[in-house]
Design an enzyme around this catalytic site. Structure first.
Site, PDB file in Angstrom:
ATOM      1  N   SER A 131       2.932  -4.928  -7.642  1.00  0.00           N
ATOM      2  CA  SER A 131       4.264  -4.491  -8.062  1.00  0.00           C
ATOM      3  C   SER A 131       5.271  -4.973  -7.024  1.00  0.00           C
ATOM      4  O   SER A 131       5.318  -6.163  -6.729  1.00  0.00           O
ATOM      5  CB  SER A 131       4.262  -2.973  -8.246  1.00  0.00           C
ATOM      6  OG  SER A 131       5.456  -2.533  -8.814  1.00  0.00           O
ATOM      7  N   ASP A 174       0.257   3.176 -10.037  1.00  0.00           N
ATOM      8  CA  ASP A 174      -0.475   2.439 -11.053  1.00  0.00           C
ATOM      9  C   ASP A 174      -1.586   1.626 -10.375  1.00  0.00           C
ATOM     10  O   ASP A 174      -1.387   1.093  -9.284  1.00  0.00           O
ATOM     11  CB  ASP A 174       0.491   1.508 -11.793  1.00  0.00           C
ATOM     12  CG  ASP A 174      -0.116   0.906 -13.047  1.00  0.00           C
ATOM     13  OD1 ASP A 174      -1.141   1.431 -13.525  1.00  0.00           O
ATOM     14  OD2 ASP A 174       0.446  -0.084 -13.554  1.00  0.00           O
ATOM     15  N   HIS A 191       4.258  -5.812 -12.293  1.00  0.00           N
ATOM     16  CA  HIS A 191       5.327  -5.032 -12.929  1.00  0.00           C
ATOM     17  C   HIS A 191       6.602  -5.867 -12.958  1.00  0.00           C
ATOM     18  O   HIS A 191       7.102  -6.257 -11.910  1.00  0.00           O
ATOM     19  CB  HIS A 191       5.588  -3.738 -12.150  1.00  0.00           C
ATOM     20  CG  HIS A 191       4.443  -2.766 -12.223  1.00  0.00           C
ATOM     21  ND1 HIS A 191       4.275  -1.761 -11.309  1.00  0.00           N
ATOM     22  CD2 HIS A 191       3.421  -2.651 -13.107  1.00  0.00           C
ATOM     23  CE1 HIS A 191       3.185  -1.057 -11.625  1.00  0.00           C
ATOM     24  NE2 HIS A 191       2.646  -1.583 -12.711  1.00  0.00           N
TER      25      HIS A 191
END
Lengths: 280, 200
Positions: B22, B142, B49
């Site tokens: 991310s 996540d 992401h």
């Protein structure tokens, strides 16, 4: 040396999963057997957590005798939430390139297949309205999930989602303000009944049902990704058979007709927007 | 240490590498991907992401510095070795049992679509212990559950050492949940290059 492919427990879960789908099909005539496995399995697992069921075989046993449980499970298995004007450029293409062509027909018929909770149906109705075509259009909005169809038919959405809807509407070239189309009430908005006056909501399965009407545009976006190749081919054939010659087909931005026998009967209108046209 | 990891991969070779990242992803991937050889024997599937409303520039970005083929994943693509597949913005990316990729627009996980957990869990489910999962820099939780599920299935799990990550939240979240090998991304790249080119 390579490791074993799966542990015995994984294989047991594979068998349970297939038996569960078979049971649902034989008991309730909903056919998930040709759905893409990875996503469906994820949904079943998450539904089991919500229902407090430990194993798929226990879920199967309970489902066979409990119709209400099946209804709840069905909702959990088929609820992809969409947006108004998701992928705005697709709707710009419909507004500029597709719908004006359809204006030459005395009556416009459009099929939104797998309409879920109705976001795309409303989006298309708004486009038709702004092009002055809504009054002579008929939109068939179909889904397998009765709960989702009821939401679509009510046209009620959480207020919290409206800013996103509005951004998309503007990005798609909306000519008014999206708020012209809804009334706010507490934490929800209700879209005008007028937008749904020309919509026929109906239960229809791309897996088991046949063509029910002749249309000039099929819009079926981000539905095919949930199917395996066998079921995808069936659905694309249905779209082909439902379309008039020179009718249009729109699919999701990461989906394609590539590799299907029926694909030869379509030409590409916009590769970027995944818009196709049935050959004459 | 690194030699031992190369041996571990040789003894127990993964059939797919899955990577999640991310905030700080580009920096980490810029160290990890370029060393990988053009004949890497497995596919690499990546979730970064990215904002939903933007076209992903990642495949083009990494194509300039890598010998591998870079592409954005499409529905039902068949996984090929020496190819890196990036999840498209606003879709989950999953690996099917038959070696194809699948997309979904199911709800976001940890506010993210694509979600790293979704990819990792599908990899563990479809490939069992033949997975190498790599979790890199990020500000989210996540990936932690997904990496744990790869480990539970018997796969290899590597986490970017928190002190080398631009944002250490994601690596730390994974390490709090389960023990994993920790490495800096450049070392990960070197180990994979060693394994990929001199495999026996």
């Amino acid at each position: 040396m390579t490791g074993v492919e799966t542990t015995p427990d994984d294989r047991a879960a594979d068998v349970e999963f297939e038996l569960l789908l078979e049971a649902i099909w034989r008991r309730y005539s909903y056919d998930f057997r040709h759905y893409a496995r990875a996503s469906l399995r994820r949904r079943v697992t998450s539904a089991m957590r919500r229902l407090g069921v430990e194993r798929m075989s226990l879920l199967q046993e309970a489902l066979l005798r409990d119709v209400d449980l099946f209804t709840r499970l069905l909702t959990m298995l088929s609820v992809p939430v969409s947006d108004f004007f998701r992928d705005p450029a697709y709707f710009t293409a419909l507004r500029q390139d597709v719908l004006p062509m359809l204006a030459t027909y005395p009556s416009l018929k459009i099929w939104v297949a797998g309409c879920s909770t109705g976001e795309e149906v409303h989006s298309i109705a708004i486009l038709l309205d702004e092009l002055g075509l809504l009054d002579r259009a008929l939109i068939y909005a179909t889904d397998i999930n009765p709960e989702a169809l009821r939401t679509a038919e009510a046209g009620v959405y959480p207020q919290a989602r409206v800013p996103g809807f509005t951004r998309n509407y503007q990005a798609a070239g909306g000519t008014r303000s999206l708020s012209d189309y809804y009334t706010a009430a507490y934490d929800r908005v209700v879209f005008d009944r007028r937008l749904r006056a020309r919509v026929a909501f109906s239960d229809h399965s791309l897996a088991t049902d046949a063509v029910f009407a002749e249309v000039q545009l099929v819009s079926c976006r981000n539905v095919l990704i949930y199917f395996d190749r066998v079921l995808q081919a069936r659905a694309v054939q249905l779209f082909h058979d439902a379309l008039v010659p020179r009718g249009f087909l729109g699919i999701g931005s990461r989906e394609s007709l590539h590799g299907f026998a029926t694909a030869r009967s379509f030409e590409v209108v916009s590769r970027e927007q995944r818009l196709y046209r049935r050959l004459a | 240490m690194n030699e031992a990891l190369v041996d571990t991969l040789r003894l127990h070779p993964p059939s797919v590498i899955v990577i999640g990242a991310s905030a700080g992803a580009v920096d980490a991937l810029m160290q990890l991907l370029p060393p990988l050889p053009a004949d890497l024997p497995v596919p690499v599937v990546v979730v970064v992401h990215v904002p939903a409303d933007r076209r992903s520039a990642l495949p083009q970005l990494f194509a300039q510095t890598s010998a591998l083929t870079m592409c954005e994943a499409e529905d039902k693509m068949t996984l090929q070795p020496a190819t890196v597949y990036f999840a498209p913005p606003d879709y989950h990316l999953l690996i099917e049992h038959d070696g194809t990729l699948a997309l979904s627009v199911d709800e976001a996980v940890h506010y993210s679509r694509p979600s790293i957990d979704v990819l990792f869990e599908s990899a563990a489910e479809s490939r069992g212990d033949r997975v190498l999962g790599i979790l890199l820099s990020g500000a989210s939780r996540d990936g932690a559950l997904g990496l744990a599920s790869i480990r539970e299935a018997g796969g290899h799990t590597w986490v970017q050492s928190p002190e080398t990550a631009q944002v250490a939240v994601m690596p730390r979240a994974a390490l709090e949940l389960a023990p994993h090998v920790t490495l800096d991304p450049a070392s990960m790249g070197r180990i994979l290059a060693d394994w990929g080119t001199r495999r026996g």
